[in-house]
Design a protein around this motif. Structure first.
Motif, PDB file in Angstrom:
ATOM      1  N   ASP A   1     -22.286  59.862  41.363  1.00 27.35           N
ATOM      2  CA  ASP A   1     -22.015  58.441  41.206  1.00 27.35           C
ATOM      3  C   ASP A   1     -21.722  57.677  42.490  1.00 27.35           C
TER       4      ASP A   1
ATOM      5  N   VAL B   1     -34.918  62.781  41.780  1.00 25.99           N
ATOM      6  CA  VAL B   1     -33.731  61.942  41.659  1.00 25.99           C
ATOM      7  C   VAL B   1     -33.999  60.951  40.545  1.00 25.99           C
TER       8      VAL B   1
ATOM      9  N   VAL C   1     -32.813  57.893  38.315  1.00 18.98           N
ATOM     10  CA  VAL C   1     -31.901  56.758  38.436  1.00 18.98           C
ATOM     11  C   VAL C   1     -32.111  55.807  37.258  1.00 18.98           C
ATOM     12  N   ASP C   2     -31.038  55.480  36.558  1.00 17.37           N
ATOM     13  CA  ASP C   2     -31.043  54.435  35.521  1.00 17.37           C
ATOM     14  C   ASP C   2     -32.098  54.662  34.449  1.00 17.37           C
TER      15      ASP C   2
ATOM     16  N   LEU D   1     -29.157  56.359  46.867  1.00 17.18           N
ATOM     17  CA  LEU D   1     -29.620  56.465  45.490  1.00 17.18           C
ATOM     18  C   LEU D   1     -28.481  56.826  44.537  1.00 17.18           C
TER      19      LEU D   1
ATOM     20  N   ARG E   1     -25.441  56.229  37.041  1.00 13.47           N
ATOM     21  CA  ARG E   1     -26.460  56.810  36.167  1.00 13.47           C
ATOM     22  C   ARG E   1     -27.547  57.493  36.986  1.00 13.47           C
ATOM     23  N   THR E   2     -27.095  58.178  38.048  1.00 16.76           N
ATOM     24  CA  THR E   2     -28.008  58.956  38.898  1.00 16.76           C
ATOM     25  C   THR E   2     -27.759  60.443  38.684  1.00 16.76           C
ATOM     26  N   SER E   3     -28.849  61.187  38.546  1.00 14.19           N
ATOM     27  CA  SER E   3     -28.771  62.647  38.420  1.00 14.19           C
ATOM     28  C   SER E   3     -29.875  63.272  39.263  1.00 14.19           C
TER      29      SER E   3
END
Length: 497
Positions: free
Chosen positions: A177, A201, A203-204, A224, A228-230
Protein backbone atom coordinates in the motif's frame (compact mmCIF):
# COMPACT_ATOMS: atom_id res chain seq x y z
CA UNK A 1 -24.53 -17.80 25.35
CA UNK A 2 -22.36 -16.33 22.55
CA UNK A 3 -24.01 -15.05 19.40
CA UNK A 4 -23.80 -16.87 16.10
CA UNK A 5 -22.12 -15.57 12.98
CA UNK A 6 -24.24 -16.41 9.94
CA UNK A 7 -22.40 -16.60 6.62
CA UNK A 8 -23.47 -15.67 3.11
CA UNK A 9 -26.81 -13.99 3.72
CA UNK A 10 -28.51 -16.67 5.82
CA UNK A 11 -30.36 -15.63 8.95
CA UNK A 12 -31.98 -17.53 11.81
CA UNK A 13 -35.70 -17.90 11.23
CA UNK A 14 -35.60 -15.36 8.40
CA UNK A 15 -34.79 -12.51 10.82
CA UNK A 16 -31.92 -10.28 9.71
CA UNK A 17 -29.56 -9.43 12.59
CA UNK A 18 -28.98 -5.79 13.50
CA UNK A 19 -25.27 -6.16 12.58
CA UNK A 20 -24.47 -7.19 9.02
CA UNK A 21 -20.91 -7.33 7.68
CA UNK A 22 -20.50 -7.20 3.93
CA UNK A 23 -17.68 -7.07 1.40
CA UNK A 24 -17.66 -4.30 -1.19
CA UNK A 25 -15.59 -6.28 -3.67
CA UNK A 26 -12.22 -5.24 -5.05
CA UNK A 27 -13.26 -2.25 -7.15
CA UNK A 28 -16.32 -0.36 -8.39
CA UNK A 29 -19.74 -0.70 -6.77
CA UNK A 30 -20.96 -2.43 -9.92
CA UNK A 31 -18.87 -5.46 -8.92
CA UNK A 32 -20.39 -5.65 -5.46
CA UNK A 33 -22.57 -8.70 -4.82
CA UNK A 34 -26.32 -8.13 -5.32
CA UNK A 35 -27.15 -9.34 -1.82
CA UNK A 36 -24.54 -7.01 -0.36
CA UNK A 37 -25.96 -4.06 -2.33
CA UNK A 38 -29.40 -4.73 -0.89
CA UNK A 39 -28.06 -4.19 2.64
CA UNK A 40 -26.05 -1.17 1.52
CA UNK A 41 -29.06 0.55 -0.05
CA UNK A 42 -31.52 -0.27 2.74
CA UNK A 43 -32.55 3.16 4.00
CA UNK A 44 -33.42 1.80 7.46
CA UNK A 45 -29.84 0.67 8.07
CA UNK A 46 -26.86 2.79 9.06
CA UNK A 47 -23.95 2.07 6.75
CA UNK A 48 -20.52 2.16 8.39
CA UNK A 49 -17.54 2.04 6.04
CA UNK A 50 -14.13 1.01 7.30
CA UNK A 51 -12.72 3.51 4.83
CA UNK A 52 -14.03 5.82 2.14
CA UNK A 53 -10.75 5.33 0.24
CA UNK A 54 -12.14 2.63 -2.07
CA UNK A 55 -14.07 2.99 -5.36
CA UNK A 56 -17.21 1.17 -4.23
CA UNK A 57 -17.23 3.02 -0.91
CA UNK A 58 -16.87 6.43 -2.58
CA UNK A 59 -19.56 5.59 -5.16
CA UNK A 60 -21.89 4.43 -2.39
CA UNK A 61 -21.31 7.68 -0.49
CA UNK A 62 -22.52 9.55 -3.60
CA UNK A 63 -25.80 7.64 -3.45
CA UNK A 64 -26.66 7.65 0.25
CA UNK A 65 -25.54 8.84 3.68
CA UNK A 66 -22.71 6.81 5.20
CA UNK A 67 -20.44 6.94 8.19
CA UNK A 68 -16.75 6.07 8.00
CA UNK A 69 -13.92 5.04 10.31
CA UNK A 70 -11.18 7.00 8.55
CA UNK A 71 -10.86 9.38 11.50
CA UNK A 72 -9.77 6.48 13.72
CA UNK A 73 -6.62 5.86 11.70
CA UNK A 74 -5.20 9.24 12.65
CA UNK A 75 -6.06 8.94 16.34
CA UNK A 76 -4.51 5.52 17.02
CA UNK A 77 -0.89 4.45 17.41
CA UNK A 78 -1.15 1.11 15.59
CA UNK A 79 -3.49 -0.93 13.42
CA UNK A 80 -4.64 -3.18 16.25
CA UNK A 81 -5.85 -0.12 18.15
CA UNK A 82 -7.62 1.10 15.01
CA UNK A 83 -9.44 -2.21 14.56
CA UNK A 84 -10.48 -2.29 18.21
CA UNK A 85 -11.90 1.22 17.84
CA UNK A 86 -13.66 0.29 14.58
CA UNK A 87 -15.29 -2.74 16.22
CA UNK A 88 -16.41 -0.66 19.19
CA UNK A 89 -17.96 1.93 16.88
CA UNK A 90 -19.83 -0.73 14.89
CA UNK A 91 -21.20 -2.37 18.05
CA UNK A 92 -22.21 0.98 19.50
CA UNK A 93 -24.17 1.81 16.36
CA UNK A 94 -25.74 -1.66 16.32
CA UNK A 95 -26.98 -1.13 19.88
CA UNK A 96 -29.07 1.76 18.56
CA UNK A 97 -30.37 0.26 15.33
CA UNK A 98 -29.60 -1.92 12.27
CA UNK A 99 -26.04 -1.45 10.92
CA UNK A 100 -24.26 -2.60 7.80
CA UNK A 101 -20.51 -2.60 8.25
CA UNK A 102 -18.80 -2.60 4.84
CA UNK A 103 -15.17 -3.40 4.06
CA UNK A 104 -13.16 -3.43 0.83
CA UNK A 105 -12.92 -6.76 -0.94
CA UNK A 106 -14.12 -9.78 1.01
CA UNK A 107 -14.78 -9.80 4.75
CA UNK A 108 -13.01 -13.17 4.85
CA UNK A 109 -9.71 -12.13 3.23
CA UNK A 110 -7.18 -9.79 4.83
CA UNK A 111 -9.75 -7.94 6.95
CA UNK A 112 -8.49 -7.91 10.53
CA UNK A 113 -11.21 -5.47 11.53
CA UNK A 114 -13.84 -8.12 10.71
CA UNK A 115 -12.14 -10.72 12.90
CA UNK A 116 -11.93 -8.26 15.80
CA UNK A 117 -15.58 -7.21 15.33
CA UNK A 118 -16.84 -10.78 15.22
CA UNK A 119 -14.90 -11.67 18.38
CA UNK A 120 -16.23 -8.65 20.26
CA UNK A 121 -19.78 -9.29 19.02
CA UNK A 122 -19.61 -12.88 20.25
CA UNK A 123 -18.54 -11.73 23.71
CA UNK A 124 -21.32 -9.15 23.74
CA UNK A 125 -23.96 -11.67 22.63
CA UNK A 126 -24.63 -9.76 19.38
CA UNK A 127 -25.70 -11.87 16.40
CA UNK A 128 -23.80 -11.10 13.20
CA UNK A 129 -24.65 -11.82 9.58
CA UNK A 130 -21.69 -11.98 7.15
CA UNK A 131 -22.24 -11.55 3.41
CA UNK A 132 -19.19 -12.46 1.37
CA UNK A 133 -17.82 -10.50 -1.54
CA UNK A 134 -15.25 -10.90 -4.27
CA UNK A 135 -11.77 -10.49 -2.77
CA UNK A 136 -8.70 -8.96 -4.38
CA UNK A 137 -7.41 -12.54 -4.58
CA UNK A 138 -10.42 -13.59 -6.69
CA UNK A 139 -9.85 -10.64 -9.02
CA UNK A 140 -6.16 -11.49 -9.45
CA UNK A 141 -6.92 -15.18 -10.08
CA UNK A 142 -9.31 -14.16 -12.84
CA UNK A 143 -6.76 -11.77 -14.33
CA UNK A 144 -3.68 -14.02 -14.37
CA UNK A 145 -5.45 -17.33 -15.00
CA UNK A 146 -3.90 -19.30 -12.15
CA UNK A 147 -5.67 -22.32 -10.62
CA UNK A 148 -5.19 -22.03 -6.82
CA UNK A 149 -5.58 -25.76 -6.16
CA UNK A 150 -3.68 -27.16 -9.13
CA UNK A 151 -0.86 -24.61 -8.96
CA UNK A 152 -0.60 -24.33 -5.17
CA UNK A 153 -1.25 -20.59 -5.06
CA UNK A 154 0.25 -18.77 -2.06
CA UNK A 155 -1.00 -15.40 -0.75
CA UNK A 156 1.22 -13.34 1.58
CA UNK A 157 1.09 -9.92 3.20
CA UNK A 158 3.56 -7.35 1.85
CA UNK A 159 3.58 -5.61 5.22
CA UNK A 160 4.51 -8.81 7.05
CA UNK A 161 6.57 -11.01 4.75
CA UNK A 162 7.49 -14.45 6.09
CA UNK A 163 11.10 -15.09 7.00
CA UNK A 164 12.53 -17.04 5.29
CA UNK A 165 10.68 -15.92 2.17
CA UNK A 166 9.89 -19.07 0.18
CA UNK A 167 8.62 -18.56 -3.39
CA UNK A 168 8.23 -22.10 -4.69
CA UNK A 169 4.72 -21.65 -6.11
CA UNK A 170 2.69 -18.89 -7.80
CA UNK A 171 2.47 -16.12 -5.22
CA UNK A 172 0.31 -13.06 -4.65
CA UNK A 173 1.83 -10.36 -2.46
CA UNK A 174 -0.95 -8.10 -1.22
CA UNK A 175 -1.16 -5.00 0.97
CA UNK A 176 1.59 -3.27 -1.02
CA UNK A 177 0.00 0.00 0.00
CA UNK A 178 2.93 2.41 0.42
CA UNK A 179 6.16 3.06 -1.54
CA UNK A 180 8.19 2.16 1.56
CA UNK A 181 6.35 -1.18 1.80
CA UNK A 182 6.92 -1.92 -1.88
CA UNK A 183 10.59 -0.97 -1.55
CA UNK A 184 10.96 -3.42 1.33
CA UNK A 185 9.21 -6.15 -0.66
CA UNK A 186 11.50 -5.56 -3.64
CA UNK A 187 14.56 -5.68 -1.39
CA UNK A 188 13.45 -9.06 -0.08
CA UNK A 189 12.61 -10.37 -3.56
CA UNK A 190 16.01 -9.27 -4.83
CA UNK A 191 17.64 -11.61 -2.32
CA UNK A 192 15.83 -14.76 -3.48
CA UNK A 193 15.04 -14.15 -7.17
CA UNK A 194 17.08 -13.11 -10.22
CA UNK A 195 16.52 -9.43 -11.01
CA UNK A 196 15.04 -10.30 -14.42
CA UNK A 197 12.28 -12.46 -12.88
CA UNK A 198 8.90 -11.58 -14.43
CA UNK A 199 6.40 -9.86 -12.12
CA UNK A 200 2.87 -8.61 -12.70
CA UNK A 201 1.90 -5.48 -10.78
CA UNK A 202 -1.88 -5.38 -10.48
CA UNK A 203 -3.29 -1.94 -9.68
CA UNK A 204 -6.93 -0.99 -8.99
CA UNK A 205 -8.52 -4.11 -10.45
CA UNK A 206 -12.26 -4.01 -11.18
CA UNK A 207 -12.28 -0.23 -11.61
CA UNK A 208 -11.88 2.42 -14.32
CA UNK A 209 -8.25 2.99 -13.29
CA UNK A 210 -7.33 -0.69 -13.55
CA UNK A 211 -3.72 -1.35 -14.63
CA UNK A 212 -1.69 -4.51 -15.07
CA UNK A 213 2.02 -3.75 -15.45
CA UNK A 214 4.20 -6.63 -16.65
CA UNK A 215 7.79 -5.97 -15.64
CA UNK A 216 10.70 -7.51 -13.71
CA UNK A 217 11.79 -7.44 -10.09
CA UNK A 218 14.41 -4.83 -10.96
CA UNK A 219 12.00 -2.78 -13.08
CA UNK A 220 9.12 -2.21 -10.65
CA UNK A 221 8.35 1.45 -10.01
CA UNK A 222 7.82 2.02 -6.24
CA UNK A 223 5.25 4.69 -7.14
CA UNK A 224 2.91 1.88 -8.25
CA UNK A 225 2.28 1.17 -4.56
CA UNK A 226 -1.27 1.78 -3.41
CA UNK A 227 -4.11 0.47 -1.26
CA UNK A 228 -5.26 -1.76 -4.13
CA UNK A 229 -1.87 -2.79 -5.50
CA UNK A 230 -0.66 -6.39 -5.46
CA UNK A 231 2.19 -8.33 -7.05
CA UNK A 232 1.91 -11.69 -8.78
CA UNK A 233 5.00 -13.85 -9.24
CA UNK A 234 5.22 -17.26 -10.86
CA UNK A 235 8.87 -18.18 -11.25
CA UNK A 236 11.34 -20.94 -10.64
CA UNK A 237 12.05 -20.82 -6.90
CA UNK A 238 15.17 -19.12 -5.65
CA UNK A 239 16.77 -19.11 -2.24
CA UNK A 240 16.93 -22.32 -0.20
CA UNK A 241 14.16 -24.15 -2.08
CA UNK A 242 15.76 -23.17 -5.37
CA UNK A 243 19.10 -24.56 -4.21
CA UNK A 244 17.46 -27.86 -3.18
CA UNK A 245 15.78 -28.26 -6.58
CA UNK A 246 18.94 -27.26 -8.45
CA UNK A 247 20.93 -29.93 -6.59
CA UNK A 248 18.33 -32.57 -7.41
CA UNK A 249 18.49 -31.65 -11.09
CA UNK A 250 22.29 -31.72 -11.11
CA UNK A 251 22.23 -35.17 -9.57
CA UNK A 252 20.07 -36.38 -12.46
CA UNK A 253 21.60 -34.51 -15.39
CA UNK A 254 25.27 -33.72 -14.61
CA UNK A 255 27.63 -36.65 -15.31
CA UNK A 256 30.07 -35.66 -12.53
CA UNK A 257 27.38 -35.10 -9.89
CA UNK A 258 25.63 -38.31 -10.90
CA UNK A 259 28.67 -40.53 -10.33
CA UNK A 260 29.50 -39.25 -6.84
CA UNK A 261 28.98 -41.31 -3.67
CA UNK A 262 28.70 -40.36 -0.02
CA UNK A 263 32.36 -41.25 0.49
CA UNK A 264 33.74 -39.65 -2.68
CA UNK A 265 32.85 -36.10 -1.59
CA UNK A 266 33.74 -36.31 2.10
CA UNK A 267 37.03 -34.56 1.32
CA UNK A 268 35.06 -31.72 -0.27
CA UNK A 269 33.04 -31.28 2.93
CA UNK A 270 36.19 -31.16 5.05
CA UNK A 271 37.86 -28.71 2.67
CA UNK A 272 34.83 -26.41 2.54
CA UNK A 273 34.49 -26.50 6.33
CA UNK A 274 38.09 -25.34 6.71
CA UNK A 275 37.60 -22.60 4.12
CA UNK A 276 34.54 -21.41 6.03
CA UNK A 277 36.51 -21.47 9.28
CA UNK A 278 39.17 -19.33 7.62
CA UNK A 279 36.60 -16.83 6.34
CA UNK A 280 35.08 -16.58 9.82
CA UNK A 281 38.50 -16.04 11.39
CA UNK A 282 38.92 -12.87 9.29
CA UNK A 283 35.88 -11.28 10.92
CA UNK A 284 36.61 -8.97 13.86
CA UNK A 285 36.64 -10.88 17.17
CA UNK A 286 33.57 -9.00 18.40
CA UNK A 287 31.47 -9.80 15.29
CA UNK A 288 28.53 -9.67 14.91
CA UNK A 289 28.99 -6.82 17.36
CA UNK A 290 30.80 -3.64 16.38
CA UNK A 291 31.03 -2.15 12.91
CA UNK A 292 30.31 -4.89 10.32
CA UNK A 293 33.06 -5.72 7.81
CA UNK A 294 30.87 -6.33 4.76
CA UNK A 295 33.78 -7.42 2.56
CA UNK A 296 34.65 -10.14 5.07
CA UNK A 297 30.99 -11.07 5.40
CA UNK A 298 30.78 -11.51 1.62
CA UNK A 299 33.47 -14.21 1.86
CA UNK A 300 31.64 -15.84 4.76
CA UNK A 301 28.41 -15.85 2.73
CA UNK A 302 30.12 -17.61 -0.17
CA UNK A 303 31.81 -20.20 2.04
CA UNK A 304 28.58 -20.91 3.93
CA UNK A 305 27.00 -21.61 0.55
CA UNK A 306 29.76 -24.08 -0.29
CA UNK A 307 29.18 -25.92 3.00
CA UNK A 308 25.42 -25.88 2.36
CA UNK A 309 26.09 -27.48 -1.04
CA UNK A 310 27.70 -30.44 0.72
CA UNK A 311 24.67 -30.80 3.03
CA UNK A 312 22.30 -30.69 0.05
CA UNK A 313 24.47 -33.12 -1.94
CA UNK A 314 24.61 -35.71 0.84
CA UNK A 315 20.89 -35.33 1.60
CA UNK A 316 19.96 -35.71 -2.08
CA UNK A 317 21.93 -38.96 -2.32
CA UNK A 318 20.35 -40.25 0.89
CA UNK A 319 16.88 -39.42 -0.49
CA UNK A 320 17.61 -41.64 -3.49
CA UNK A 321 17.87 -44.61 -1.12
CA UNK A 322 14.75 -43.67 0.82
CA UNK A 323 16.77 -43.06 4.00
CA UNK A 324 15.97 -39.36 4.46
CA UNK A 325 15.81 -36.07 2.59
CA UNK A 326 16.69 -32.47 3.40
CA UNK A 327 13.32 -31.89 5.09
CA UNK A 328 14.02 -34.80 7.43
CA UNK A 329 17.42 -33.34 8.25
CA UNK A 330 15.87 -29.97 9.04
CA UNK A 331 13.08 -31.48 11.15
CA UNK A 332 15.46 -33.66 13.19
CA UNK A 333 17.51 -30.53 13.84
CA UNK A 334 14.42 -28.50 14.79
CA UNK A 335 13.26 -31.14 17.25
CA UNK A 336 16.73 -31.32 18.77
CA UNK A 337 16.91 -27.55 19.22
CA UNK A 338 13.49 -27.48 20.89
CA UNK A 339 14.33 -30.46 23.11
CA UNK A 340 17.65 -28.99 24.23
CA UNK A 341 16.27 -25.51 24.95
CA UNK A 342 13.62 -26.20 27.61
CA UNK A 343 14.23 -22.71 29.01
CA UNK A 344 12.82 -21.31 25.74
CA UNK A 345 10.26 -23.92 24.67
CA UNK A 346 9.41 -25.32 28.10
CA UNK A 347 9.13 -24.21 31.72
CA UNK A 348 12.77 -24.56 32.80
CA UNK A 349 14.31 -21.39 34.23
CA UNK A 350 17.98 -20.45 33.83
CA UNK A 351 20.01 -17.48 35.04
CA UNK A 352 23.08 -17.68 32.82
CA UNK A 353 24.57 -19.02 29.61
CA UNK A 354 26.55 -21.46 31.76
CA UNK A 355 23.34 -23.05 33.01
CA UNK A 356 22.13 -23.33 29.41
CA UNK A 357 25.26 -25.30 28.50
CA UNK A 358 24.89 -27.53 31.55
CA UNK A 359 21.30 -28.33 30.63
CA UNK A 360 22.32 -28.93 27.02
CA UNK A 361 24.98 -31.43 28.07
CA UNK A 362 22.61 -33.27 30.45
CA UNK A 363 19.92 -33.59 27.79
CA UNK A 364 22.47 -34.63 25.17
CA UNK A 365 23.90 -37.26 27.51
CA UNK A 366 20.42 -38.68 28.15
CA UNK A 367 19.84 -38.89 24.38
CA UNK A 368 23.10 -40.73 23.67
CA UNK A 369 22.46 -44.24 24.96
CA UNK A 370 25.03 -47.02 24.87
CA UNK A 371 28.05 -44.91 25.73
CA UNK A 372 30.56 -46.37 28.19
CA UNK A 373 32.89 -43.38 28.56
CA UNK A 374 32.67 -39.61 28.90
CA UNK A 375 34.96 -39.48 25.87
CA UNK A 376 32.70 -41.52 23.59
CA UNK A 377 31.50 -39.56 20.59
CA UNK A 378 34.55 -37.34 20.10
CA UNK A 379 35.27 -37.85 16.38
CA UNK A 380 38.70 -39.23 15.56
CA UNK A 381 38.56 -37.41 12.22
CA UNK A 382 38.85 -33.96 13.80
CA UNK A 383 42.06 -31.99 13.43
CA UNK A 384 44.55 -32.69 16.19
CA UNK A 385 44.04 -29.33 17.91
CA UNK A 386 40.25 -29.51 17.84
CA UNK A 387 40.15 -33.14 19.02
CA UNK A 388 42.49 -32.32 21.91
CA UNK A 389 40.22 -29.46 22.95
CA UNK A 390 37.11 -31.67 22.75
CA UNK A 391 38.72 -34.41 24.88
CA UNK A 392 39.79 -31.86 27.48
CA UNK A 393 36.31 -30.32 27.57
CA UNK A 394 34.71 -33.73 28.14
CA UNK A 395 37.13 -34.58 30.98
CA UNK A 396 36.66 -31.13 32.55
CA UNK A 397 32.91 -31.74 32.87
CA UNK A 398 33.73 -34.49 35.39
CA UNK A 399 36.09 -32.21 37.30
CA UNK A 400 39.35 -33.47 35.75
CA UNK A 401 40.83 -30.06 34.96
CA UNK A 402 43.21 -27.36 36.13
CA UNK A 403 41.88 -24.61 38.41
CA UNK A 404 42.96 -21.83 36.07
CA UNK A 405 45.53 -20.79 33.45
CA UNK A 406 48.54 -20.35 35.80
CA UNK A 407 49.12 -24.04 36.58
CA UNK A 408 48.71 -24.75 32.87
CA UNK A 409 51.51 -22.26 32.12
CA UNK A 410 53.65 -24.28 34.53
CA UNK A 411 52.66 -27.52 32.78
CA UNK A 412 53.62 -26.07 29.41
CA UNK A 413 57.07 -25.15 30.78
CA UNK A 414 57.42 -28.67 32.19
CA UNK A 415 56.52 -30.29 28.87
CA UNK A 416 58.86 -27.96 26.99
CA UNK A 417 61.75 -29.03 29.20
CA UNK A 418 60.90 -32.70 28.69
CA UNK A 419 60.99 -32.08 24.93
CA UNK A 420 64.42 -30.45 25.30
CA UNK A 421 65.61 -33.49 27.23
CA UNK A 422 64.27 -36.03 24.71
CA UNK A 423 67.17 -38.07 23.31
CA UNK A 424 65.69 -39.99 20.38
CA UNK A 425 63.02 -39.67 17.69
CA UNK A 426 60.26 -41.64 19.47
CA UNK A 427 60.76 -39.63 22.66
CA UNK A 428 60.77 -36.39 20.71
CA UNK A 429 57.49 -37.28 18.99
CA UNK A 430 55.95 -38.23 22.33
CA UNK A 431 57.08 -35.11 24.18
CA UNK A 432 56.18 -32.76 21.34
CA UNK A 433 52.65 -34.21 21.37
CA UNK A 434 52.42 -33.64 25.12
CA UNK A 435 53.63 -30.07 24.69
CA UNK A 436 51.05 -29.33 21.98
CA UNK A 437 48.31 -30.97 24.07
CA UNK A 438 49.26 -28.73 27.01
CA UNK A 439 49.24 -25.64 24.78
CA UNK A 440 45.71 -26.52 23.67
CA UNK A 441 44.75 -26.83 27.32
CA UNK A 442 46.25 -23.40 27.97
CA UNK A 443 44.26 -21.95 25.05
CA UNK A 444 41.09 -23.45 26.51
CA UNK A 445 41.72 -21.79 29.89
CA UNK A 446 42.52 -18.50 28.16
CA UNK A 447 39.21 -18.87 26.24
CA UNK A 448 41.02 -18.82 22.89
CA UNK A 449 40.13 -21.18 20.04
CA UNK A 450 43.45 -22.92 19.26
CA UNK A 451 42.44 -23.58 15.66
CA UNK A 452 41.69 -19.89 15.09
CA UNK A 453 44.90 -18.85 16.83
CA UNK A 454 46.97 -21.28 14.72
CA UNK A 455 45.22 -20.25 11.52
CA UNK A 456 45.86 -16.56 12.17
CA UNK A 457 49.48 -17.30 12.96
CA UNK A 458 49.74 -19.09 9.62
CA UNK A 459 48.11 -16.14 7.88
CA UNK A 460 50.61 -13.74 9.47
CA UNK A 461 53.54 -15.93 8.40
CA UNK A 462 52.21 -16.14 4.83
CA UNK A 463 51.66 -12.38 4.63
CA UNK A 464 55.14 -11.56 5.95
CA UNK A 465 56.86 -14.12 3.75
CA UNK A 466 55.11 -12.82 0.64
CA UNK A 467 56.27 -9.31 1.62
CA UNK A 468 59.83 -10.65 1.81
CA UNK A 469 59.47 -12.14 -1.67
CA UNK A 470 58.12 -8.90 -3.14
CA UNK A 471 61.26 -7.09 -1.99
CA UNK A 472 63.52 -9.29 -4.08
CA UNK A 473 64.70 -12.86 -4.62
CA UNK A 474 65.40 -14.82 -1.44
CA UNK A 475 67.68 -17.42 -3.00
CA UNK A 476 71.30 -16.93 -2.00
CA UNK A 477 70.63 -14.62 0.97
CA UNK A 478 72.47 -15.37 4.19
CA UNK A 479 70.60 -16.20 7.39
CA UNK A 480 71.31 -12.68 8.64
CA UNK A 481 69.91 -11.12 5.46
CA UNK A 482 66.81 -13.32 5.59
CA UNK A 483 66.21 -12.37 9.22
CA UNK A 484 66.60 -8.69 8.38
CA UNK A 485 64.11 -9.07 5.51
CA UNK A 486 61.71 -10.86 7.91
CA UNK A 487 61.97 -8.17 10.58
CA UNK A 488 61.39 -5.48 7.97
CA UNK A 489 58.25 -7.28 6.74
CA UNK A 490 57.04 -7.69 10.30
CA UNK A 491 57.55 -3.97 11.05
CA UNK A 492 55.66 -3.05 7.88
CA UNK A 493 52.75 -5.28 8.92
CA UNK A 494 52.74 -3.81 12.46
CA UNK A 495 52.65 -0.31 10.97
CA UNK A 496 49.60 -1.23 8.89
CA UNK A 497 47.88 -2.35 12.11
Amino acid sequence: MGARTLPDGRSAGGVIPDLVIIGLGPGDLAFTDDRARSYLMDGERTVLLRTIDHPAAAQLADQRTVETCDDLYGSSDDFESVYEAVASRALDLASRGPVTYAVPGSPYVGETSVRVLRDKAKLAGVEVLVVGGESFVDAIIAEVGVDPLRDGLRVIDGRDLPDPLVLDAPTIIGHVDLPVVLADVLSRLDRVLPEDTAVKVLVDLRSATERVVETTVAGIDPELAGYRTSLFISAEPGGLIGAVRTMRRLRKECPWDREQTHQSIVKNLVEEAFELAHALSVLPPEAPGGEPDFAAYADVEEELGDVLLQVLFQSTMAAETGAFDIDDVAEVLRQKLVRRHPHVFGDVEVDSAGEVLQNWDKIKEAEKTGRTSQLDGVPTGLSGLTRAEKLQDRAAKLGFDWDGPQPVFDKVREELQELVDADDAPATLHELGDLLFSVVNLARHLKVDPEVAMRRAGDRFESRFRTMERRGPLDGLSNEELEARWQSAKQAEDARG
